[in-house]
Design a protein around this motif. Structure first.
Motif, PDB file in Angstrom:
ATOM      1  N   THR A 195      56.877  -6.806 -36.200  1.00  0.00           N
ATOM      2  CA  THR A 195      57.973  -6.086 -35.537  1.00  0.00           C
ATOM      3  C   THR A 195      59.302  -6.386 -36.219  1.00  0.00           C
ATOM      4  N   ARG A 196      59.568  -7.666 -36.469  1.00  0.00           N
ATOM      5  CA  ARG A 196      60.843  -8.066 -37.073  1.00  0.00           C
ATOM      6  C   ARG A 196      61.046  -7.406 -38.436  1.00  0.00           C
ATOM      7  N   VAL A 197      59.988  -7.359 -39.232  1.00  0.00           N
ATOM      8  CA  VAL A 197      60.081  -6.825 -40.595  1.00  0.00           C
ATOM      9  C   VAL A 197      60.124  -5.298 -40.600  1.00  0.00           C
ATOM     10  N   ARG A 198      59.306  -4.698 -39.764  1.00  0.00           N
ATOM     11  CA  ARG A 198      59.054  -3.260 -39.930  1.00  0.00           C
ATOM     12  C   ARG A 198      60.015  -2.342 -39.177  1.00  0.00           C
ATOM     13  N   VAL A 199      60.502  -2.770 -38.016  1.00  0.00           N
ATOM     14  CA  VAL A 199      61.348  -1.879 -37.208  1.00  0.00           C
ATOM     15  C   VAL A 199      62.568  -1.351 -37.970  1.00  0.00           C
ATOM     16  N   PRO A 200      63.377  -2.215 -38.635  1.00  0.00           N
ATOM     17  CA  PRO A 200      64.555  -1.663 -39.330  1.00  0.00           C
ATOM     18  C   PRO A 200      64.197  -0.690 -40.444  1.00  0.00           C
ATOM     19  N   ASP A 201      63.052  -0.894 -41.084  1.00  0.00           N
ATOM     20  CA  ASP A 201      62.638   0.016 -42.154  1.00  0.00           C
ATOM     21  C   ASP A 201      62.198   1.369 -41.610  1.00  0.00           C
ATOM     22  N   ASP A 202      61.430   1.349 -40.535  1.00  0.00           N
ATOM     23  CA  ASP A 202      60.946   2.609 -39.974  1.00  0.00           C
ATOM     24  C   ASP A 202      62.078   3.419 -39.350  1.00  0.00           C
ATOM     25  N   HIS A 203      63.045   2.742 -38.741  1.00  0.00           N
ATOM     26  CA  HIS A 203      64.203   3.458 -38.200  1.00  0.00           C
ATOM     27  C   HIS A 203      65.026   4.063 -39.341  1.00  0.00           C
ATOM     28  N   TYR A 249      62.873   0.310 -46.853  1.00  0.00           N
ATOM     29  CA  TYR A 249      63.648   1.513 -46.554  1.00  0.00           C
ATOM     30  C   TYR A 249      65.098   1.185 -46.194  1.00  0.00           C
ATOM     31  N   HIS A 250      65.319   0.197 -45.348  1.00  0.00           N
ATOM     32  CA  HIS A 250      66.686  -0.063 -44.915  1.00  0.00           C
ATOM     33  C   HIS A 250      67.508  -0.670 -46.053  1.00  0.00           C
ATOM     34  N   VAL A 251      66.856  -1.408 -46.947  1.00  0.00           N
ATOM     35  CA  VAL A 251      67.549  -1.945 -48.127  1.00  0.00           C
ATOM     36  C   VAL A 251      67.932  -0.802 -49.067  1.00  0.00           C
ATOM     37  N   ALA A 252      67.028   0.171 -49.218  1.00  0.00           N
ATOM     38  CA  ALA A 252      67.311   1.334 -50.068  1.00  0.00           C
ATOM     39  C   ALA A 252      68.525   2.097 -49.548  1.00  0.00           C
TER      40      ALA A 252
END
Length: 471
Positions: free
Chosen positions: A349-357, A411-414
């Motif tokens: 959850t910690r890793v994936r949520v910001p990327d998927d959003h 994704y969020h880093v990109a």
């Protein structure tokens, strides 16, 4: 009642709810680790079905999805049945076609058939002796405390199964996720965009593609657009994206032709006027929804992946790729925490949520880019500037599309890097423009031109105009 699946062996039981793309791939990931895997799908086995129900928008497979497929030995099999698309092909109103490459030479995305990919993944999952596929099983209820699940069958009977981990891969309208809504501090939102989509087909002509096949064809018309992706049978699947009120304005076959003559005149002979009149009214325009939620887990018993966690609109070609990347990210975290679900699920959850959003937001943004920005000379100029800078400084400047589509940059880093690059490049262009103005002004002051040589006498201008006007 069936015997508890946990009693079948010492290895933990993983129940994957949903036998679609992400569910079938997840089954392979868990089976490869040696878990006892049970897949439960509401529909019948699509490998045996005469008609495959569900969405059919063509899929664009890119690096993230390919890496997940590679992990379970499926990449080459799927890639061999895809068609490379090296660029967008922009169709103007006049019929002029202009390519905009996706990346460097040799970089491409693949057009793949959704139904075929799903069948291949189910067949692969079926090859593992520790995997069981259960079709016509509709999830009715499950317990976050015990992992006990209740499924309804077509004959009205019920089946109960217990699992150590429940993996919700059952799509945007997930039955697994409904249980999450009963828990406090679970955030959930869904957004329907005001645009719908409708699918049409460009048939093969004399056994060949009617257009150049190695492109994603786009007819951008500012507030709406049409795209076309190639298929192995030499057809193209066209998808018309448009506000629902525009769809509703067209009520007769003649109005369909009139609309296409106005906005997509070069597509009429490709689709065929009669087919267009017929297929436009075959099904109503379909809705598109974007779903965000968090967290993706409950305790150590359940986790959401794919559209169940983050349904996105289809405009960045990353819905399937993001879902497939969920599988590989979860697998990497399983390695990190030695398959301890109580540690793996919160970390996922910690890793994936910001990327998927982030990819959900990017997909919304890319719809505007595809239907409007690609018509802009500034957009095309900036694309060329970005690509040139990427060529000169490949590690410093990386175009957003390249980061999202051809790497596994988070994704969020990109997105963060894209915003930084955008500011730097725009300031550089502004400073360059200011430099040109001041430099030009300085040269003019230092070396003033002879005005008499620049000015054409008024009578000469008049004589030239008169000559043009006189027949």
């Amino acid at each position: 009642m069936e015997e508890s699946a946990a009693s079948q062996g010492e290895k933990k039981v993983v129940a994957v709810v949903g036998g679609g793309l992400v569910g079938a791939l997840n089954a392979c990931f868990f089976a490869k680790r040696g878990f006892q895997v049970e897949v439960f799908e509401t529909r019948e086995d699509i490998r045996k079905a005469k008609v495959v129900r569900g969405r059919s928008i063509n899929l664009a497979l890119s690096h993230r999805g390919r890496q997940a497929l590679k992990h379970v030995g499926m990449e080459q099999k799927i890639v061999s049945k895809g068609i490379p698309m090296h660029a967008r092909m922009i169709h103007s109103l006049s019929g002029k076609q202009s390519p905009i490459p996706y990346g460097r030479k040799g970089q491409y995305i693949l057009s793949v058939d959704r139904a075929n990919l799903n069948k291949e993944l189910l067949t692969e999952a079926d090859t593992y002796p520790n995997t069981k596929l259960n079709f016509d099983h509709k999830l009715q209820n499950w317990s976050a405390e015990t992992g006990l699940m209740t499924f309804g069958r077509p004959d009205g009977s019920q089946t109960e199964v217990q699992a150590d981990l429940i993996v919700g891969c059952d799509g945007a309208f997930s039955a697994v996720r409904k249980q999450f809504l009963r828990h406090s501090r679970f955030n959930y939102s869904q957004t329907y965009i005001p645009h719908g989509y409708m699918e049409l087909t460009i048939p093969a002509q004399n056994g060949e593609f009617a257009m150049k096949p190695n492109y994603l064809h786009i007819w951008p018309r500012n507030t709406f657009m049409m795209i076309a992706l190639p298929n192995l049978d030499k057809t193209f699947t066209c998808t018309l994206f448009m506000p629902f009120e525009e769809f509703e304005k067209i009520t007769t076959g003649d109005e369909v032709i009139e609309f296409f003559q106005k906005y997509f005149p070069d597509a009429i002979p490709l689709i065929g006027a009669d087919a267009l009149k017929r297929d436009y009214f075959r099904l109503p325009a379909q809705a598109m929804v974007s779903v965000k939620c968090s967290p993706y887990h409950i305790g150590d018993k359940c986790v959401l992946m794919g559209d169940a966690a983050h349904a996105v609109v289809p405009f960045y070609g990353q819905g399937m790729n993001a879902g497939f990347e969920d599988c590989i990210v979860f697998d990497e975290i399983m390695n990190q925490f030695n398959e301890d679900f109580s540690a793996v699920l919160p970390e996922y959850t910690r890793v994936r949520v910001p990327d998927d959003h982030a990819i959900a937001d990017l997909a919304m943004y890319n719809y505007v880019e595809m239907r409007a920005h690609v018509n802009s000379k500034w957009f095309i100029f900036r694309k060329r500037v970005d690509n040139l800078l990427h060529f000169l400084m490949p590690k410093t400047i990386i175009p957003l599309y390249t980061m999202v589509t051809f790497t596994r940059t988070r994704y969020h880093v990109a997105v963060e890097r894209w915003h930084w690059q955008d500011r730097v490049i725009n300031r550089g262009l502004l400073l360059g423009a200011v430099g040109v103005v001041f430099g030009g002004s300085y040269l003019l002051i230092k070396n003033p031109p002879n005005i008499n040589k620049l000015v054409v006498p008024a009578e000469k201008i008049w004589n030239k105009l008169a000559a043009l006007i006189t027949p």
